[in-house]
Every structure is written in C-alpha cells, then in structure tokens.
Design a protein around this motif. Structure first.
Motif, mmCIF file in Angstrom:
data_model
loop_
_atom_site.group_PDB
_atom_site.id
_atom_site.type_symbol
_atom_site.label_atom_id
_atom_site.label_comp_id
_atom_site.label_asym_id
_atom_site.label_seq_id
_atom_site.Cartn_x
_atom_site.Cartn_y
_atom_site.Cartn_z
ATOM 1 N N VAL A 18 0.976 -0.758 -0.010
ATOM 2 C CA VAL A 18 -0.196 -0.202 0.155
ATOM 3 C C VAL A 18 1.012 1.110 -0.041
ATOM 4 O O VAL A 18 0.545 2.227 -0.532
ATOM 5 C CB VAL A 18 -0.862 0.056 1.377
ATOM 6 C CG1 VAL A 18 -1.801 0.976 1.232
ATOM 7 C CG2 VAL A 18 -2.059 -1.617 0.673
ATOM 8 N N ALA B 286 -5.148 13.928 0.997
ATOM 9 C CA ALA B 286 -5.419 12.374 0.540
ATOM 10 C C ALA B 286 -5.036 11.535 1.951
ATOM 11 O O ALA B 286 -5.584 10.361 2.708
ATOM 12 C CB ALA B 286 -4.315 11.949 -0.435
ATOM 13 N N LEU B 287 -3.913 11.647 2.677
ATOM 14 C CA LEU B 287 -3.272 11.863 3.960
ATOM 15 C C LEU B 287 -4.589 11.363 4.793
ATOM 16 O O LEU B 287 -4.233 10.887 6.151
ATOM 17 C CB LEU B 287 -2.343 11.776 4.215
ATOM 18 C CG LEU B 287 -1.787 11.787 5.522
ATOM 19 C CD1 LEU B 287 -1.449 10.239 5.558
ATOM 20 C CD2 LEU B 287 -0.583 12.384 6.244
ATOM 21 N N SER C 176 -7.189 9.138 4.384
ATOM 22 C CA SER C 176 -6.202 7.672 4.256
ATOM 23 C C SER C 176 -7.057 7.585 6.127
ATOM 24 O O SER C 176 -6.985 6.460 6.334
ATOM 25 C CB SER C 176 -5.177 7.429 4.515
ATOM 26 O OG SER C 176 -3.892 8.680 4.947
ATOM 27 N N ALA D 278 0.861 3.886 -2.917
ATOM 28 C CA ALA D 278 0.387 5.553 -2.340
ATOM 29 C C ALA D 278 1.534 5.923 -2.601
ATOM 30 O O ALA D 278 1.566 7.696 -3.603
ATOM 31 C CB ALA D 278 0.332 5.560 -1.374
ATOM 32 N N SER D 279 2.797 5.978 -3.275
ATOM 33 C CA SER D 279 3.866 6.521 -3.697
ATOM 34 C C SER D 279 3.571 6.690 -4.576
ATOM 35 O O SER D 279 4.043 8.022 -5.905
ATOM 36 C CB SER D 279 5.070 5.902 -3.000
ATOM 37 O OG SER D 279 4.976 6.100 -1.949
ATOM 38 N N HIS E 58 -0.078 5.015 8.721
ATOM 39 C CA HIS E 58 0.155 6.358 7.719
ATOM 40 C C HIS E 58 0.399 7.432 7.867
ATOM 41 O O HIS E 58 1.495 8.106 6.990
ATOM 42 C CB HIS E 58 -1.858 6.664 7.843
ATOM 43 C CG HIS E 58 -2.238 5.452 7.021
ATOM 44 N ND1 HIS E 58 -3.575 5.381 6.648
ATOM 45 C CD2 HIS E 58 -2.319 4.126 7.731
ATOM 46 C CE1 HIS E 58 -4.000 5.025 6.332
ATOM 47 N NE2 HIS E 58 -3.531 3.540 7.030
ATOM 48 N N LEU F 68 1.613 6.574 -7.113
ATOM 49 C CA LEU F 68 0.348 7.400 -7.405
ATOM 50 C C LEU F 68 0.508 8.854 -7.234
ATOM 51 O O LEU F 68 -0.062 9.526 -8.764
ATOM 52 C CB LEU F 68 -1.747 7.446 -6.741
ATOM 53 C CG LEU F 68 -1.346 5.634 -7.341
ATOM 54 C CD1 LEU F 68 -3.187 4.916 -6.583
ATOM 55 C CD2 LEU F 68 -1.712 5.926 -8.769
ATOM 56 N N GLY F 69 1.424 8.608 -6.524
ATOM 57 C CA GLY F 69 1.592 10.431 -5.727
ATOM 58 C C GLY F 69 2.709 10.996 -7.600
ATOM 59 O O GLY F 69 2.229 12.206 -7.264
ATOM 60 N N ALA G 137 -1.731 15.696 -1.400
ATOM 61 C CA ALA G 137 -1.521 14.650 -1.008
ATOM 62 C C ALA G 137 -1.605 14.799 0.617
ATOM 63 O O ALA G 137 -1.654 13.916 1.370
ATOM 64 C CB ALA G 137 0.322 14.601 -0.910
#
Length: 142
Positions: free
Chosen positions: A65, A98-99, A102, A69-70, A123, A72-73, A95
C-alpha cells in the motif's frame, strides 16, 4: 536531417531516481513502523470489513500500500508538472488531503483502539517520509 539531444532526459532520470527513492523510503518507513508495532509492541493490526470478516494486516500489505500510494503520488506530480503553474503547492495540498482522508479507514475499520492508533501512526509515518521528499523533487510548472 533531424537531430535529437539527450540533455532533457538527464533531469528526468534524476527526478525519476529521486522519486523512486521516495517510494522506497515510504515502503521502508511502513515496514519499520509495522516491525515496531506488531512484533515489538504486540499490537494486533486487525480490521473488520463489510459482513464482519476480520483481517490481520501483514507487513507485505503495508509495504504494498505504501508503494502504491507513492507511485500514485508520483503520477499525479508528473501530470501537475505538465499542466499546472504551481505543481508543488497543488501536489502537496492534494497529498495532505489524501493522507487525512486515509485516516478514515483505520478509524472506521480497526477492531481495537491499539489497532486504530497503530494504523494511524503508520499512515502518518509514511506521509511524513513521502510527502516532503516527493515535493522536493517537483519542477516548476508548464
């Protein structure tokens, strides 16, 4: 006769290498957080989905994950660099949002308070590594 030059590719290679290291750093941060929380502190990272099925979060899932996520960033940042005037500011804002979003999953799905806290810390740890590192690689916009 048409000639090509490799000069523009050099910054791309450097940015690509730096961003790959950001993704690897995020995965390493996730693995270290898991290693502290699960084997050392004895936290059971259990989540409940849908009809009551409980799943234990394993280190491979955590790493996967974090890498996803990285990546996608990275993809978003690359697109913003092509289209936006202030890609670093926009990317960092997205970002962070999104964090924050999450964090809803651990709060909603974790089965114990220690699992909620452990997953939130995980996270935040990944975000603390990836977000500033990836933002530093941002080029100026179009």
């Amino acid at each position: 006769m048409h000639t090509t030059t490799t000069a523009p590719a050099i910054p791309d290679i450097k940015h690509g290498r730096a961003r790959a290291l950001c993704a690897a750093g995020g995965a390493l941060a996730a693995a270290l957080a898991w290693a502290v929380e699960v084997p050392l502190l004895g936290i059971h990272l259990n989540v409940r989905f849908g009809g009551g099925h409980i799943q234990t979060i394993a280190v491979g899932q955590v790493i996967g994950v974090a890498v996803a996520a990285s990546l996608l960033g990275w993809l978003l940042l690359a697109q913003l660099e092509r289209r936006a005037l202030r890609p670093r500011l926009i990317w960092t804002t997205v970002a962070l949002v999104a964090l924050a979003a999450s964090l809803a999953l651990p709060i909603a799905a974790a089965t114990t308070t220690s699992a909620v806290v452990g997953l939130i810390v995980m996270h935040l740890t990944v975000g603390a590594v990836v977000i500033p590192a990836m933002a530093r690689t941002a080029r100026t916009g179009r």
